[in-house]
Design a protein around this motif. Structure first.
Motif, short mmCIF file in Angstrom:
data_model
loop_
_atom_site.label_atom_id
_atom_site.label_comp_id
_atom_site.label_asym_id
_atom_site.label_seq_id
_atom_site.Cartn_x
_atom_site.Cartn_y
_atom_site.Cartn_z
N VAL A 168 21.13 -158.02 111.50
CA VAL A 168 22.37 -158.72 111.83
C VAL A 168 22.64 -159.73 110.72
N PHE A 169 23.90 -159.79 110.26
CA PHE A 169 24.27 -160.64 109.14
C PHE A 169 25.45 -161.52 109.55
N SER A 170 25.44 -162.74 109.04
CA SER A 170 26.49 -163.68 109.41
C SER A 170 27.82 -163.33 108.77
N GLY A 171 27.80 -162.70 107.61
CA GLY A 171 29.04 -162.34 106.92
C GLY A 171 29.14 -160.85 106.67
N GLN A 172 30.37 -160.39 106.51
CA GLN A 172 30.59 -158.97 106.28
C GLN A 172 29.99 -158.51 104.96
N LYS A 173 30.05 -159.37 103.93
CA LYS A 173 29.55 -158.98 102.61
C LYS A 173 28.05 -158.69 102.66
N GLY A 174 27.29 -159.53 103.36
CA GLY A 174 25.86 -159.29 103.47
C GLY A 174 25.56 -157.98 104.19
N GLY A 175 26.34 -157.69 105.23
CA GLY A 175 26.14 -156.44 105.96
C GLY A 175 26.48 -155.23 105.11
N GLN A 176 27.56 -155.33 104.33
CA GLN A 176 27.95 -154.21 103.48
C GLN A 176 26.91 -153.94 102.39
N ASP A 177 26.35 -155.01 101.83
CA ASP A 177 25.33 -154.83 100.79
C ASP A 177 24.08 -154.15 101.36
N ARG A 178 23.65 -154.59 102.55
CA ARG A 178 22.46 -153.98 103.15
C ARG A 178 22.73 -152.52 103.54
N LEU A 179 23.93 -152.24 104.03
CA LEU A 179 24.28 -150.87 104.41
C LEU A 179 24.25 -149.97 103.17
N ALA A 180 24.78 -150.46 102.05
CA ALA A 180 24.77 -149.67 100.82
C ALA A 180 23.33 -149.40 100.37
N GLU A 181 22.46 -150.38 100.55
CA GLU A 181 21.05 -150.20 100.18
C GLU A 181 20.40 -149.12 101.05
N LEU A 182 20.70 -149.14 102.35
CA LEU A 182 20.14 -148.13 103.25
C LEU A 182 20.68 -146.74 102.92
N LYS A 183 21.96 -146.66 102.61
CA LYS A 183 22.54 -145.37 102.23
C LYS A 183 21.86 -144.83 100.98
N GLY A 184 21.54 -145.73 100.06
CA GLY A 184 20.86 -145.31 98.84
C GLY A 184 19.47 -144.74 99.11
N LYS A 185 18.84 -145.15 100.19
CA LYS A 185 17.53 -144.62 100.56
C LYS A 185 17.62 -143.32 101.36
N GLY A 186 18.85 -142.95 101.72
CA GLY A 186 19.02 -141.70 102.46
C GLY A 186 19.28 -141.87 103.93
N VAL A 187 19.54 -143.11 104.40
CA VAL A 187 19.83 -143.34 105.82
C VAL A 187 21.32 -143.09 106.03
N ARG A 188 21.67 -141.90 106.44
CA ARG A 188 23.08 -141.52 106.52
C ARG A 188 23.74 -141.92 107.85
N SER A 189 22.95 -142.14 108.90
CA SER A 189 23.55 -142.41 110.22
C SER A 189 23.73 -143.90 110.51
N ALA A 190 23.37 -144.78 109.59
CA ALA A 190 23.52 -146.22 109.82
C ALA A 190 25.00 -146.61 109.78
#
Length: 241
Positions: free
Chosen positions: A176-198
């Protein structure tokens, strides 16, 4: 001549001795007859005084014709959603007000997966934002959630937990992130590892709700309503103000 007469007399004497039992006889005089008797219990009567009916030609085809060929009525909504009428240029705007985070996510997922021609706007109503949440949608049961968690570990993701109760039971929280930017950065990192359903979702505060607006082809309106009825506890939907 004398020899012939002697043989004839001898034959008569032997026959007389046999018939009178002097040469021995079976215990049961009917034994030979029973040995040759037919097995009556295997005889089956197929008709009484009339010819047996002939098998109907094409009987297999007649049975096949009796089988129901119509598809279940329940599939009508699914087929309509999969094959909506051609877009004639007219637009429709639909609104869902005061939804919980779970219901809002269900509508969003449905539109994104089956009605991609619709564009979606999302807005928090009342209360403060509860932050931005990265998660994997709820799984069917605990076994499926554990399986998904195992896949995350194989991808090198260990910062997660499985939600055990509430409306998001068996969802997997990834932060959980307080701002949208932090959430978007973490989501991009997960996608880069292959987590497609996040997914990334803004969480309403304690007393907050979510309102949605979707705009798309008017010809898909009925198919969308049918999909909501068939797959969701249909949230109240109305035309945009």
């Amino acid at each position: 001549m004398k020899t012939f007469v002697f043989l004839l007399i001898l034959a008569n004497l032997l026959f007389y001795a046999f018939s009178e039992g002097y040469l021995g006889k079976p215990d049961n005089p009917d034994a030979a007859r029973l040995a040759n008797q037919m097995q009556a219990e295997r005889i089956v009567i197929v008709s009484r005084g009339e010819e047996p009916p002939l098998p109907a030609a094409g009987g297999r085809q007649e049975k096949a014709a009796e089988a129901p060929a119509a598809a279940p009525a329940e599939t009508a909504a699914t087929e309509a959603a999969a094959n909506p009428p051609a877009d004639d240029g007219r637009k429709v705007c639909l609104a869902w007000n005061n939804l919980s985070a779970v219901d809002a996510e269900r509508v969003t997922l449905l539109l994104g997966s089956r009605f991609p021609a619709f564009t979606m706007n999302r807005r928090l109503e009342g209360g403060e934002s509860g932050g931005w949440w990265i998660y994997i949608p709820p799984q069917a049961n605990k076994a499926e959630a554990d399986k998904k968690a195992g896949e995350l570990r194989q991808l090198g993701v260990t910062d997660y937990f499985i939600i055990q109760d509430g409306p998001n039971r068996f969802a997997i929280s990834l932060g959980v992130f307080s701002g949208q930017k932090g959430g978007q950065d973490r989501l991009a990192e997960l996608k880069g590892k292959g987590v497609r359903s996040a997914r990334l979702m803004q969480r309403p505060g304690k007393d907050g709700t979510i309102s949605l607006q979707a705009e798309g082809p008017a010809t898909a309106r009925e198919a969308l309503f049918g999909a909501l009825n068939g797959n969701l506890a249909r949230p109240a939907v109305q035309d945009c103000p």
